[in-house]
Design a protein around this motif. Structure first.
Motif, PDB file in Angstrom:
ATOM      1  N   GLY A   1      32.877  48.440  56.107  1.00 58.22           N
ATOM      2  CA  GLY A   1      33.120  49.830  55.752  1.00 58.22           C
ATOM      3  C   GLY A   1      34.518  50.070  55.234  1.00 58.22           C
ATOM      4  O   GLY A   1      35.490  49.490  55.727  1.00 58.22           O
ATOM      5  N   LEU A   2      34.620  50.934  54.212  1.00 59.35           N
ATOM      6  CA  LEU A   2      35.895  51.267  53.597  1.00 59.35           C
ATOM      7  C   LEU A   2      36.119  52.778  53.647  1.00 59.35           C
ATOM      8  O   LEU A   2      35.162  53.553  53.588  1.00 59.35           O
ATOM      9  N   PRO A   3      37.377  53.202  53.718  1.00 58.66           N
ATOM     10  CA  PRO A   3      37.658  54.642  53.610  1.00 58.66           C
ATOM     11  C   PRO A   3      37.388  55.117  52.188  1.00 58.66           C
ATOM     12  O   PRO A   3      37.369  54.328  51.249  1.00 58.66           O
ATOM     13  N   GLU A   4      37.165  56.414  52.031  1.00 56.58           N
ATOM     14  CA  GLU A   4      36.890  56.946  50.693  1.00 56.58           C
ATOM     15  C   GLU A   4      38.154  57.041  49.858  1.00 56.58           C
ATOM     16  O   GLU A   4      38.109  56.844  48.638  1.00 56.58           O
ATOM     17  N   GLN A   5      39.274  57.351  50.484  1.00 52.53           N
ATOM     18  CA  GLN A   5      40.517  57.560  49.756  1.00 52.53           C
ATOM     19  C   GLN A   5      41.646  56.782  50.420  1.00 52.53           C
ATOM     20  O   GLN A   5      41.736  56.752  51.657  1.00 52.53           O
ATOM     21  N   VAL A   6      42.493  56.170  49.623  1.00 53.74           N
ATOM     22  CA  VAL A   6      43.692  55.478  50.108  1.00 53.74           C
ATOM     23  C   VAL A   6      44.839  55.835  49.165  1.00 53.74           C
ATOM     24  O   VAL A   6      44.657  55.845  47.940  1.00 53.74           O
ATOM     25  N   GLN A   7      45.990  56.122  49.724  1.00 52.70           N
ATOM     26  CA  GLN A   7      47.171  56.388  48.926  1.00 52.70           C
ATOM     27  C   GLN A   7      48.271  55.397  49.295  1.00 52.70           C
ATOM     28  O   GLN A   7      48.388  54.976  50.453  1.00 52.70           O
ATOM     29  N   CYS A   8      49.084  55.012  48.320  1.00 56.20           N
ATOM     30  CA  CYS A   8      50.166  54.060  48.567  1.00 56.20           C
ATOM     31  C   CYS A   8      51.156  54.133  47.413  1.00 56.20           C
ATOM     32  O   CYS A   8      50.929  54.842  46.425  1.00 56.20           O
ATOM     33  N   ASP A   9      52.238  53.392  47.547  1.00 56.91           N
ATOM     34  CA  ASP A   9      53.189  53.292  46.441  1.00 56.91           C
ATOM     35  C   ASP A   9      52.682  52.325  45.370  1.00 56.91           C
ATOM     36  O   ASP A   9      52.736  52.616  44.178  1.00 56.91           O
ATOM     37  N   VAL A  10      52.212  51.160  45.830  1.00 57.97           N
ATOM     38  CA  VAL A  10      51.751  50.123  44.904  1.00 57.97           C
ATOM     39  C   VAL A  10      50.483  49.486  45.446  1.00 57.97           C
ATOM     40  O   VAL A  10      50.432  49.110  46.628  1.00 57.97           O
ATOM     41  N   VAL A  11      49.478  49.352  44.604  1.00 53.82           N
ATOM     42  CA  VAL A  11      48.297  48.575  44.955  1.00 53.82           C
ATOM     43  C   VAL A  11      48.301  47.318  44.120  1.00 53.82           C
ATOM     44  O   VAL A  11      48.572  47.350  42.913  1.00 53.82           O
ATOM     45  N   ILE A  12      48.028  46.193  44.760  1.00 61.05           N
ATOM     46  CA  ILE A  12      48.005  44.888  44.105  1.00 61.05           C
ATOM     47  C   ILE A  12      46.584  44.350  44.173  1.00 61.05           C
ATOM     48  O   ILE A  12      46.013  44.232  45.266  1.00 61.05           O
ATOM     49  N   VAL A  13      46.018  44.025  43.038  1.00 58.92           N
ATOM     50  CA  VAL A  13      44.673  43.446  42.981  1.00 58.92           C
ATOM     51  C   VAL A  13      44.801  41.933  43.044  1.00 58.92           C
ATOM     52  O   VAL A  13      45.332  41.300  42.136  1.00 58.92           O
ATOM     53  N   GLY A  14      44.291  41.346  44.120  1.00 60.07           N
ATOM     54  CA  GLY A  14      44.390  39.915  44.344  1.00 60.07           C
ATOM     55  C   GLY A  14      45.316  39.620  45.511  1.00 60.07           C
ATOM     56  O   GLY A  14      46.032  40.502  46.015  1.00 60.07           O
ATOM     57  N   SER A  15      45.291  38.364  45.960  1.00 61.93           N
ATOM     58  CA  SER A  15      46.167  37.963  47.067  1.00 61.93           C
ATOM     59  C   SER A  15      46.648  36.527  46.904  1.00 61.93           C
ATOM     60  O   SER A  15      47.059  35.901  47.867  1.00 61.93           O
TER      61      SER A  15
ATOM     62  N   VAL B   1      49.340  46.817  40.162  1.00 62.45           N
ATOM     63  CA  VAL B   1      49.637  45.440  39.766  1.00 62.45           C
ATOM     64  C   VAL B   1      48.348  44.640  39.760  1.00 62.45           C
ATOM     65  O   VAL B   1      47.608  44.618  40.752  1.00 62.45           O
ATOM     66  N   VAL B   2      48.076  43.981  38.648  1.00 58.74           N
ATOM     67  CA  VAL B   2      46.886  43.143  38.510  1.00 58.74           C
ATOM     68  C   VAL B   2      47.299  41.692  38.723  1.00 58.74           C
ATOM     69  O   VAL B   2      48.109  41.146  37.967  1.00 58.74           O
ATOM     70  N   SER B   3      46.759  41.064  39.761  1.00 56.83           N
ATOM     71  CA  SER B   3      47.059  39.668  40.090  1.00 56.83           C
ATOM     72  C   SER B   3      45.785  38.925  40.459  1.00 56.83           C
ATOM     73  O   SER B   3      45.749  38.149  41.418  1.00 56.83           O
ATOM     74  N   GLY B   4      44.726  39.169  39.693  1.00 51.40           N
ATOM     75  CA  GLY B   4      43.436  38.561  39.995  1.00 51.40           C
ATOM     76  C   GLY B   4      43.245  37.178  39.413  1.00 51.40           C
ATOM     77  O   GLY B   4      42.226  36.542  39.660  1.00 51.40           O
ATOM     78  N   GLY B   5      44.232  36.694  38.648  1.00 54.27           N
ATOM     79  CA  GLY B   5      44.113  35.378  38.030  1.00 54.27           C
ATOM     80  C   GLY B   5      43.482  35.462  36.660  1.00 54.27           C
ATOM     81  O   GLY B   5      42.755  36.405  36.320  1.00 54.27           O
ATOM     82  N   ALA B   6      43.793  34.467  35.820  1.00 55.66           N
ATOM     83  CA  ALA B   6      43.162  34.399  34.512  1.00 55.66           C
ATOM     84  C   ALA B   6      41.646  34.341  34.717  1.00 55.66           C
ATOM     85  O   ALA B   6      41.167  33.720  35.659  1.00 55.66           O
ATOM     86  N   ILE B   7      40.914  34.965  33.905  1.00 57.40           N
ATOM     87  CA  ILE B   7      39.479  35.282  33.925  1.00 57.40           C
ATOM     88  C   ILE B   7      39.276  36.624  34.619  1.00 57.40           C
ATOM     89  O   ILE B   7      38.831  37.590  34.006  1.00 57.40           O
ATOM     90  N   ASN B   8      39.605  36.761  35.912  1.00 59.13           N
ATOM     91  CA  ASN B   8      39.322  38.013  36.614  1.00 59.13           C
ATOM     92  C   ASN B   8      40.242  39.149  36.191  1.00 59.13           C
ATOM     93  O   ASN B   8      39.817  40.308  36.140  1.00 59.13           O
ATOM     94  N   SER B   9      41.507  38.862  35.897  1.00 55.16           N
ATOM     95  CA  SER B   9      42.427  39.941  35.506  1.00 55.16           C
ATOM     96  C   SER B   9      42.041  40.561  34.165  1.00 55.16           C
ATOM     97  O   SER B   9      41.907  41.787  34.060  1.00 55.16           O
ATOM     98  N   PRO B  10      41.854  39.762  33.099  1.00 57.74           N
ATOM     99  CA  PRO B  10      41.407  40.395  31.852  1.00 57.74           C
ATOM    100  C   PRO B  10      40.048  41.063  31.987  1.00 57.74           C
ATOM    101  O   PRO B  10      39.796  42.089  31.346  1.00 57.74           O
ATOM    102  N   ALA B  11      39.179  40.527  32.834  1.00 61.28           N
ATOM    103  CA  ALA B  11      37.859  41.140  33.015  1.00 61.28           C
ATOM    104  C   ALA B  11      37.989  42.523  33.649  1.00 61.28           C
ATOM    105  O   ALA B  11      37.294  43.467  33.240  1.00 61.28           O
ATOM    106  N   LEU B  12      38.868  42.670  34.633  1.00 63.83           N
ATOM    107  CA  LEU B  12      39.082  43.975  35.256  1.00 63.83           C
ATOM    108  C   LEU B  12      39.588  44.986  34.230  1.00 63.83           C
ATOM    109  O   LEU B  12      39.122  46.133  34.180  1.00 63.83           O
ATOM    110  N   LEU B  13      40.530  44.582  33.399  1.00 68.50           N
ATOM    111  CA  LEU B  13      41.047  45.492  32.381  1.00 68.50           C
ATOM    112  C   LEU B  13      39.989  45.816  31.330  1.00 68.50           C
ATOM    113  O   LEU B  13      39.930  46.943  30.824  1.00 68.50           O
TER     114      LEU B  13
END
Length: 538
Positions: A24-38, A265-277
């Motif tokens: 389960g996830l919350p409906e709304q999240v607020q932050c200064d920076v969200v980073i996609v990937g780890s 910030v998009v950090s999903g790696g080559a393939i996933n990062s351009p796909a997200l955009l």
């Protein structure tokens, strides 16, 4: 192994904020920076931004697995830690693509080889993509900090295993340079199972370094949570829509989580990062997004020796040769880096080639087989244009990457080189990975046979664990998707921090290149967002 400390689980017990999307996830999240990937880019960015006092959220599609879960079993590791269960391929199925899909990304399952971006590569970027301030001297401090933070040093704590030492032996006899590989390890047990997750936490991946430090500083992690698309209005991103998923990638429900941030910030790696955009319909006025996606296509050669090699034991990569990279000008034949490949049985079953009775016969030589690889440096020649990331009908990414005649010619030369090195090291017989191959008992026989190989798709066995490009940096918006500071040319509050930034492949294992480049970009981003000066190491 279960009695060893697991710092990540200890942190969770102390209250680190980590949420499993499947639960389960919350409906709304607020932050200064969200980073996609780890992975590599995300981890470095998260640590620097949290040091600056910013509220950071990490979104990871893959599961959370820690050292307690790592049991050195290929059957479990590939299924749970790799993109598409270790079965990701280019569109025509000619190359297997190994990428991580877990908290920590590919840093969790790589073989620890740590090289700075070659000076010749940086010079090519300057000359062809307007990256004027990325020369060797300028980048050296950024690489140096990453090396110190992640304990990168030449692997001299234990002798190389025979699988690696024979590369050095053969190279030396032929007058070819060979050296020890720097590795990002601390207190390594020399088990050899780096590609299945380190059960002793010796590998200094993002899972045991920057992600824990970020969570300790208050960052929030959402895993098994897919970044579906950005909400874009004008020149800004207004939100990120995420969906909860199971380990197999299926959505658990139609509910979504919307993350609103000051910067994305998009950090999903080559393939996933351009796909997200692409899914987000990000501005792309010059049709650059997803293009010039490069691999290090990898050729393989197996040599059978009188003595037992046991290539499954010991550090997977500890010796390399750059002789054929440095002697390959961009306008000439493709250059390649020589390394060794660990020989765990599942992987070996692919790399020895064949099937059924033929593969069974080759496995009789398994304990005595040394496996060599050649990383081909793609992207420096007019005939070396790379591939293109596109979207499937369901929005998932596909890599359209066909091996050109230029790349295939490089495969043939690499197969010749590896066979010669293996015979020089004392191999009794050698079999390159090619559909027309058989065992050869002398260098002369191998040379004549390999020279006559038909070099075309499906005949050549290969793969890659290094995917780069697709969101490349450029000095102008006609040259790149993002600016030299990592910010998207058309979206003022979105940055890209991962290997998709590279305008070419780099000619070396890419993790340190990602760490060093991201260190520079994230340090600048932290300053712009917070006004504070931060650094990976004091």
């Amino acid at each position: 192994m279960s009695k060893l400390p697991d710092p990540f689980r200890e942190g969770l017990a102390r209250g680190w904020k980590a949420t499993n999307g499947e639960q389960g996830l919350p409906e709304q999240v607020q932050c200064d920076v969200v980073i996609v990937g780890s992975g590599a880019g995300a981890g470095i960015t998260a640590e620097l931004l949290t040091k600056a006092g910013l509220d950071v959220v990490l979104v990871e599609e893959g599961p959370l697995r820690t050292s307690t879960d790592f049991n050195q079993k290929e059957s479990e590791a590939y299924a749970s830690l790799y993109q598409e269960g270790g079965g990701r391929k280019n569109m025509d199925g000619t190359l297997t693509l190994l990428q991580g899909r877990c908290v920590g990304g590919t840093t969790v399952i790589n073989w620890t080889s740590s090289f700075r971006t070659p000076a010749s590569t940086l010079k090519f970027w300057e000359d062809n993509f307007g990256l004027k301030d990325f020369d060797e001297a300028t980048m050296a401090p950024w690489f140096g900090q990453a090396e110190k933070r992640l304990n990168m040093h030449k692997w001299e704590e234990a002798p190389p295993n025979a699988n690696n030492e024979l590369l050095r032996t053969g190279a030396k006899k032929l007058g070819i340079s060979a050296d020890v590989i720097p590795r990002n390890v601390k207190g390594c047990w020399n088990l050899g199972s780096c590609g299945m997750g380190c059960p002793t936490n010796a590998k200094q991946s993002m899972l045991v370094t920057t992600i824990p430090s970020s969570l300790e500083a208050g960052a929030r992690l959402f895993y098994q949570t897919r970044a579906q698309e950005f909400v874009i209005k004008g020149d800004k991103v207004e939100g990120l829509i995420c969906v909860p998923i199971r380990v197999n990638g299926q959505k658990t429900s139609d509910k979504v989580m919307r993350i609103t941030a000051k910067h994305y910030v998009v950090s999903g790696g080559a393939i996933n990062s351009p796909a997200l955009l692409k899914r987000s319909k990000a501005p792309d006025p010059h049709d650059l997004l997803g293009t010039r996606t490069f691999l290090h296509p990898v050729a393989f050669s197996g040599g059978v020796f009188e003595q037992r090699i046991e290539g499954w034991a010991g550090a997977p990569q500890s010796i390399y040769s750059d002789h054929f990279v440095h002697n390959a000008p961009p306008e000439g034949p493709i250059g390649y880096k020589l390394e060794a490949t660990p020989m765990h049985p599942g992987l070996a079953a692919v790399l020895m080639g064949g099937y059924g009775k033929g593969l069974a016969e080759r496995f009789q030589n398994y304990p005595n087989t040394q496996m060599m690889l050649a990383l081909l440096r793609d992207g420096f020649h007019p005939e070396s244009t790379g591939g293109n990331v596109i979207l499937n009908v369901d929005g998932s990414p596909l890599l359209n990457y066909a091996m050109s005649d230029y790349v295939l010619a490089g495969f043939k030369q690499a197969l010749l080189t590896m066979a010669e090195v293996q015979f020089a090291a004392g191999a009794k017989k050698v079999m390159p990975l090619h559909e027309q191959a058989q065992y050869y008992t002398s260098w002369a026989e191998a040379k004549a046979a390999i020279s006559a190989y038909e070099m075309k798709s499906y005949y050549v066995g290969g793969g890659s664990a290094h995917i780069m490009g697709g969101c490349r940096m450029g000095g102008t918006e006609q040259q790149g998707v993002v600016r030299p500071d990592g910010v998207h040319w058309q979206l003022s509050n979105l940055s890209v921090h991962d290997g998709s930034l590279f305008p070419t492949s780099i000619g070396a294992n890419p993790q340190l290149s990602i760490y060093g480049l991201t260190n520079r970009l994230a340090t600048g981003l932290a300053k712009r967002l917070s006004g504070k000066d931060v650094a990976l190491v004091a």
